[in-house]
Design an enzyme around this catalytic site. Structure first.
Site, PDB file in Angstrom:
ATOM      1  N   SER A 184     -92.959   0.786  65.824  1.00  0.00           N
ATOM      2  CA  SER A 184     -92.391   1.634  66.991  1.00  0.00           C
ATOM      3  C   SER A 184     -91.239   1.339  68.011  1.00  0.00           C
ATOM      4  O   SER A 184     -90.757   2.401  68.411  1.00  0.00           O
ATOM      5  CB  SER A 184     -93.739   1.445  67.854  1.00  0.00           C
ATOM      6  OG  SER A 184     -93.968  -0.084  68.405  1.00  0.00           O
ATOM      7  N   HIS A 212     -97.856   5.330  64.119  1.00  0.00           N
ATOM      8  CA  HIS A 212     -96.647   6.176  64.420  1.00  0.00           C
ATOM      9  C   HIS A 212     -96.340   6.884  62.961  1.00  0.00           C
ATOM     10  O   HIS A 212     -95.228   7.572  62.985  1.00  0.00           O
ATOM     11  CB  HIS A 212     -95.475   5.383  64.753  1.00  0.00           C
ATOM     12  CG  HIS A 212     -95.394   5.169  66.213  1.00  0.00           C
ATOM     13  ND1 HIS A 212     -95.263   5.982  67.408  1.00  0.00           N
ATOM     14  CD2 HIS A 212     -95.657   3.833  66.603  1.00  0.00           C
ATOM     15  CE1 HIS A 212     -95.148   5.191  68.557  1.00  0.00           C
ATOM     16  NE2 HIS A 212     -95.611   4.176  68.003  1.00  0.00           N
ATOM     17  N   LYS A 243    -101.478  10.075  69.483  1.00  0.00           N
ATOM     18  CA  LYS A 243    -100.005  10.278  69.176  1.00  0.00           C
ATOM     19  C   LYS A 243    -100.139  11.716  68.593  1.00  0.00           C
ATOM     20  O   LYS A 243    -100.354  12.809  69.317  1.00  0.00           O
ATOM     21  CB  LYS A 243     -99.439   9.180  68.531  1.00  0.00           C
ATOM     22  CG  LYS A 243     -99.380   7.948  69.455  1.00  0.00           C
ATOM     23  CD  LYS A 243     -98.532   7.046  68.635  1.00  0.00           C
ATOM     24  CE  LYS A 243     -98.758   5.343  69.117  1.00  0.00           C
ATOM     25  NZ  LYS A 243     -98.560   5.099  70.562  1.00  0.00           N
TER      26      LYS A 243
HETATM   27  C1  LIG Z   1     -98.225   0.552  66.328  1.00  0.00           C
HETATM   28  C2  LIG Z   1     -99.340   1.082  67.395  1.00  0.00           C
HETATM   29  N1  LIG Z   1    -100.388   0.552  67.440  1.00  0.00           N
HETATM   30  C3  LIG Z   1    -101.250   0.603  68.230  1.00  0.00           C
HETATM   31  C4  LIG Z   1    -100.950   1.403  69.430  1.00  0.00           C
HETATM   32  C5  LIG Z   1    -101.951   1.488  70.468  1.00  0.00           C
HETATM   33  O1  LIG Z   1    -102.445   2.684  70.495  1.00  0.00           O
HETATM   34  P1  LIG Z   1    -103.582   3.376  71.749  1.00  0.00           P
HETATM   35  O2  LIG Z   1    -102.821   3.965  72.924  1.00  0.00           O
HETATM   36  O3  LIG Z   1    -104.447   4.248  70.854  1.00  0.00           O
HETATM   37  O4  LIG Z   1    -104.276   2.115  72.249  1.00  0.00           O
HETATM   38  C6  LIG Z   1     -99.694   1.854  69.672  1.00  0.00           C
HETATM   39  C7  LIG Z   1     -99.235   2.556  70.878  1.00  0.00           C
HETATM   40  O5  LIG Z   1     -98.386   2.225  71.683  1.00  0.00           O
HETATM   41  C8  LIG Z   1     -98.916   1.688  68.731  1.00  0.00           C
HETATM   42  O6  LIG Z   1     -97.521   2.161  68.927  1.00  0.00           O
END
Ligand SMILES: Cc1ncc(COP(=O)(O)O)c(C=O)c1O
Length: 390
Positions: A184, A212, A243
């Site tokens: 990310s 992502h 997302k």
């Molecule tokens: C790689 C990754 N995993 C998990 C999450 C967490 O997602 P959620 O907003 O559904 O908790 C994010 C969000 O920032 C992320 O970028």
């Protein structure tokens, strides 16, 4: 609350302000989209949402969610093992499994919860977890909470380092390799072909958080695995609905029926927390359907990424390389990233600066995220603002 604790907390906040690292949250008074309006009436081109496919305010997604709200009410008002789950949950879980080529899927209120639930449920004292150094915080915290028998961090996207870590895993251990699909903060991809091969050779289970990558990479948007021709070959995929898939909230684990059934039975995130609201499940299904029906959205997203990247490079900037929709521009110190982000906002572009501890000290950055909904003109305006502000 004691006055002394309150003073200590205020001093911590003052310290953040004094070092230029205090985050300022902006209130948005419009739907999410390529051009957003803040509560003070000003507008900005949005380069910091994860609305990669431009579906967060898509009328089909909004209407499906509204219809779900009318038909099933505001929420589940219970955890699912007590009061059951709703038809849209079952339908969404089937859709997600079909989309990702897995036997089953199970939803959670967020991908954060999904990752924690998964790691907690799969780890016991004979489990070893190997994790990429730049994995998302939910994986890092998930491993800490799960307290596996052994754990090791391998260098970022470094298959040699992973192999050396695998050598340390005792014979007979249950071995889990966990990686983001798209990282990310860097926007780069995990070397999945090599990792899949290594996992299979060593009898390890591979978990990919593709929050992502889903809705961004691969011919049908099925994510990083599909991008590498490995669709259906990842043991367990986790992801978010917050997302590309409608942008509301919610997460999921997709994998074998045994994995999903055990999560249903044992994971604390299921047993002690309500499910995704039914309206959100309906909206996410509509987002998946829109992606299926309009693959041109994916193509448009990648055109936008290419236009933005080449614009930055043409103006002498050096975004990190990558194939995802995340384009980071490194500036060094946290305060410099925050200051750049403020100059961009004053120039009508909303892109956030990230510093320590989200990224390592000295590699603070402004991260731009592209969306299929951005027009050519908006991208060119954003590039011009970056050129003026850096
Ligand atoms: C790689 C990754 N995993 C998990 C999450 C967490 O997602 P959620 O907003 O559904 O908790 C994010 C969000 O920032 C992320 O970028």
């Amino acid at each position: 609350m004691s006055a002394a604790l309150d003073r200590e907390l205020r001093a911590e906040l003052d310290e953040l302000a004094a070092t230029g690292t205090l985050k300022t949250l902006r209130a948005i008074d419009s739907p999410q989209g390529p051009l957003i309006r803040f509560a003070d009436g000003s507008e900005a081109i949005c380069l910091c949402s994860n609305d990669y496919l431009g579906l967060a305010a898509d009328p089909r997604v909004v209407e499906a969610a509204a219809e779900g709200l009318r038909r099933y009410g505001a929420g589940t008002a219970s955890v699912r093992f007590i009061c059951g789950l709703f038809t849209p949950h079952l339908e969404l879980e089937r859709d997600l499994a079909d989309f990702l080529g897995t036997e089953a899927a199970i939803t959670f209120t967020s991908c954060w919860n999904a990752n924690q639930a998964l790691l907690d449920t799969l780890c016991d004292e004979r489990t070893w977890v190997l994790s990429d150094a730049l994995n998302h915080a939910s994986i890092i915290d998930g491993i800490r909470l799960a307290r596996p028998g052994g754990k090791a961090v391998y260098e970022h996207a470094d298959v040699g380092s992973l192999e050396r870590r695998l050598d340390e895993v005792p014979a007979g251990a249950r071995c889990l390799i966990v990686t983001d699909g798209v990282f990310s903060m860097e926007g780069d991809l995990a070397p999945l072909p090599e990792i899949v091969e290594l996992a299979s050779a060593r009898g390890a289970t591979l978990i990919v958080d593709d929050s992502h990558g889903i809705g961004v990479l691969g011919e049908t948007g099925a994510g990083t695995a599909e991008h590498f021709g490995l669709a259906g070959r990842i043991d367990i995929v986790t992801g978010t609905l917050g997302k590309a898939l409608g942008g509301a909230s919610g997460g999921f684990v997709a994998g074998s029926s045994a994995v999903c059934e055990l999560l249903e039975q044992r994971s604390r995130g299921q047993l002690f927390s309500n499910g995704v609201p039914q309206s959100v499940a309906c909206g996410a299904r509509a987002a998946l359907a829109a992606l299926r029906e309009e693959p041109a959205r994916l193509a448009r997203l990648h055109e936008n990424v290419a236009r933005f990247r080449s614009g930055l490079i043409g103006n002498g900037l050096h975004p990190l390389d990558g194939e995802s929709a995340i384009v980071p521009v490194i500036v060094g110190e946290t305060s410099a990233a925050i200051a750049l982000s403020e100059r961009l906002l004053a120039d009508g572009v909303f892109a956030i600066g990230f510093g320590f501890p989200v990224v390592p000290e000295g590699s603070a950055r402004v991260r731009a995220q592209l969306s299929a909904a951005l027009t050519d003109e908006q991208i060119d305006e954003a590039v011009a603002a970056f050129a003026r502000s850096t």
